[in-house]
Design an enzyme around this catalytic site. Structure first.
Site, PDB file in Angstrom:
ATOM      1  N   LYS A  75      36.069  53.117  37.012  1.00  0.00           N
ATOM      2  CA  LYS A  75      36.466  53.100  38.427  1.00  0.00           C
ATOM      3  C   LYS A  75      37.899  53.583  38.642  1.00  0.00           C
ATOM      4  CE  LYS A  75      35.905  48.734  39.548  1.00  0.00           C
ATOM      5  NZ  LYS A  75      35.107  47.827  38.748  1.00  0.00           N
ATOM      6  N   ARG A 127      32.295  42.928  46.668  1.00  0.00           N
ATOM      7  CA  ARG A 127      31.610  42.554  45.422  1.00  0.00           C
ATOM      8  C   ARG A 127      30.489  41.547  45.664  1.00  0.00           C
ATOM      9  NH1 ARG A 127      36.022  44.182  41.661  1.00  0.00           N
ATOM     10  NH2 ARG A 127      35.385  43.605  39.568  1.00  0.00           N
ATOM     11  N   ARG A 135      38.913  49.238  25.466  1.00  0.00           N
ATOM     12  CA  ARG A 135      40.078  49.113  26.362  1.00  0.00           C
ATOM     13  C   ARG A 135      40.856  47.842  26.032  1.00  0.00           C
ATOM     14  NH1 ARG A 135      39.001  48.821  32.698  1.00  0.00           N
ATOM     15  NH2 ARG A 135      38.718  46.609  32.293  1.00  0.00           N
ATOM     16  N   ARG A 172      44.330  44.047  28.241  1.00  0.00           N
ATOM     17  CA  ARG A 172      44.096  43.348  29.509  1.00  0.00           C
ATOM     18  C   ARG A 172      43.503  41.977  29.210  1.00  0.00           C
ATOM     19  NH1 ARG A 172      40.930  46.156  34.556  1.00  0.00           N
ATOM     20  NH2 ARG A 172      39.763  44.203  34.626  1.00  0.00           N
ATOM     21  N   ARG A 180      31.749  39.027  33.224  1.00  0.00           N
ATOM     22  CA  ARG A 180      31.986  39.941  34.353  1.00  0.00           C
ATOM     23  C   ARG A 180      30.770  40.828  34.613  1.00  0.00           C
ATOM     24  NH1 ARG A 180      36.703  42.169  31.588  1.00  0.00           N
ATOM     25  NH2 ARG A 180      36.777  43.900  33.030  1.00  0.00           N
TER      26      ARG A 180
HETATM   27  P1  ADP Z   1      36.552  45.072  36.510  1.00  0.00           P
HETATM   28  O1  ADP Z   1      35.648  45.836  37.426  1.00  0.00           O
HETATM   29  O2  ADP Z   1      36.731  45.710  35.181  1.00  0.00           O
HETATM   30  O3  ADP Z   1      36.148  43.623  36.382  1.00  0.00           O
HETATM   31  P2  ADP Z   1      38.707  44.924  38.536  1.00  0.00           P
HETATM   32  O4  ADP Z   1      40.108  45.361  38.342  1.00  0.00           O
HETATM   33  O5  ADP Z   1      37.904  45.616  39.585  1.00  0.00           O
HETATM   34  O6  ADP Z   1      38.035  45.088  37.095  1.00  0.00           O
HETATM   35  O7  ADP Z   1      38.682  43.355  38.851  1.00  0.00           O
HETATM   36  C1  ADP Z   1      39.336  42.426  38.014  1.00  0.00           C
HETATM   37  C2  ADP Z   1      39.174  41.008  38.557  1.00  0.00           C
HETATM   38  O8  ADP Z   1      39.773  40.898  39.863  1.00  0.00           O
HETATM   39  C3  ADP Z   1      37.733  40.534  38.771  1.00  0.00           C
HETATM   40  O9  ADP Z   1      37.131  40.053  37.575  1.00  0.00           O
HETATM   41  C4  ADP Z   1      37.951  39.414  39.806  1.00  0.00           C
HETATM   42  O10 ADP Z   1      38.453  38.246  39.184  1.00  0.00           O
HETATM   43  C5  ADP Z   1      39.059  39.983  40.683  1.00  0.00           C
HETATM   44  N1  ADP Z   1      38.526  40.740  41.859  1.00  0.00           N
HETATM   45  C6  ADP Z   1      38.707  42.064  42.127  1.00  0.00           C
HETATM   46  N2  ADP Z   1      38.084  42.411  43.262  1.00  0.00           N
HETATM   47  C7  ADP Z   1      37.492  41.298  43.737  1.00  0.00           C
HETATM   48  C8  ADP Z   1      36.667  41.017  44.880  1.00  0.00           C
HETATM   49  N3  ADP Z   1      36.333  41.952  45.758  1.00  0.00           N
HETATM   50  N4  ADP Z   1      36.233  39.736  45.037  1.00  0.00           N
HETATM   51  C9  ADP Z   1      36.550  38.784  44.164  1.00  0.00           C
HETATM   52  N5  ADP Z   1      37.297  38.971  43.076  1.00  0.00           N
HETATM   53  C10 ADP Z   1      37.769  40.221  42.840  1.00  0.00           C
END
Ligand code: ADP
Length: 195
Positions: A13, A89, A128, A134, A145
């Site tokens: 992404k 999400r 990663r 991370r 996740r």
């Molecule tokens: P990834 O898709 O690899 O999990 P992101 O950077 O998109 O990485 O998200 C990392 C974390 O941020 C998620 O696991 C969650 O804890 C939080 N997060 C991001 N976007 C949202 C959202 N729209 N609603 C709830 N939590 C979110």
């Protein structure tokens, strides 16, 4: 152009969103990046969300909606568009996000979905984790996740498909090809939307 990016963890992404947002000259808003920045800076919001991120759990909706509305409103003032990466999400976030976007006069033109098989996601995220360090890229948290994506986020695909705005790209292809195909598909949507 107003784009939502829907993809499982590890689908690429961030990289793609940077390139696609540059192409359409709109800000790239990543909810994950915004939260990680707050955590790194130790803000009150960062202290509130830290544990959720570490576990790979979703941050509560009221917190997410607050930062999304602020960032989207700012992006609209500056460019009239946005690329929102990592939101919505859940179905509840999609519904509430839609209300906010309607109020701002800026609902999404297209929803870009990256399709990647689960073994490939695991492979990319573990890699990663080794290189970027991370905090949520450990095997247990990655599995969680991906499960959260499958149960909470994947149902959004049907929701957006029904609205005729979904574009699915095979994101296991080489990075440049994914970018090209995404841009071509979004431009086609933009034309049909008359935007
Ligand atoms: P990834 O898709 O690899 O999990 P992101 O950077 O998109 O990485 O998200 C990392 C974390 O941020 C998620 O696991 C969650 O804890 C939080 N997060 C991001 N976007 C949202 C959202 N729209 N609603 C709830 N939590 C979110």
């Amino acid at each position: 152009m107003r784009i939502l990016l829907l993809a499982p963890p590890g689908a690429g992404k961030g990289t793609q969103a940077d390139r696609i947002s540059a192409h359409f000259r709109v800000p790239h808003i990543s909810t994950g990046d915004l939260f990680r920045r707050h955590v790194a800076e130790g803000t009150p919001l960062g202290r509130e969300v830290d544990a959720y991120l570490r576990r790979g759990d979703l941050v509560p909706d009221h917190i997410v909606l607050g930062i999304v509305e602020e960032a989207v409103a700012d992006a609209l003032t500056r460019t009239g568009g946005y690329l929102l990466d990592g939101f919505p999400r859940t179905l509840a976030q999609a519904r509430q996000g839609y209300q906010i976007a309607r109020r701002l006069g800026a609902t999404a033109d297209a929803v870009l979905h990256f399709d990647v098989s689960e073994p490939e996601l695991m492979r990319r995220l573990l890699e990663r984790g080794l290189s970027d360090g991370r905090a949520d890229d450990t095997e247990e948290t990655i599995r969680h996740r991906i499960d959260v994506y499958k149960t909470e986020t994947a149902p959004l695909l049907g929701y957006y498909r029904g609205r005729g705005v979904l574009v699915t790209i095979d994101a296991e292809k080489p990075v440049d090809q994914v970018t090209e195909e995404s841009i071509a598909a979004l431009e086609a949507m933009q034309e049909t939307a008359g935007a």
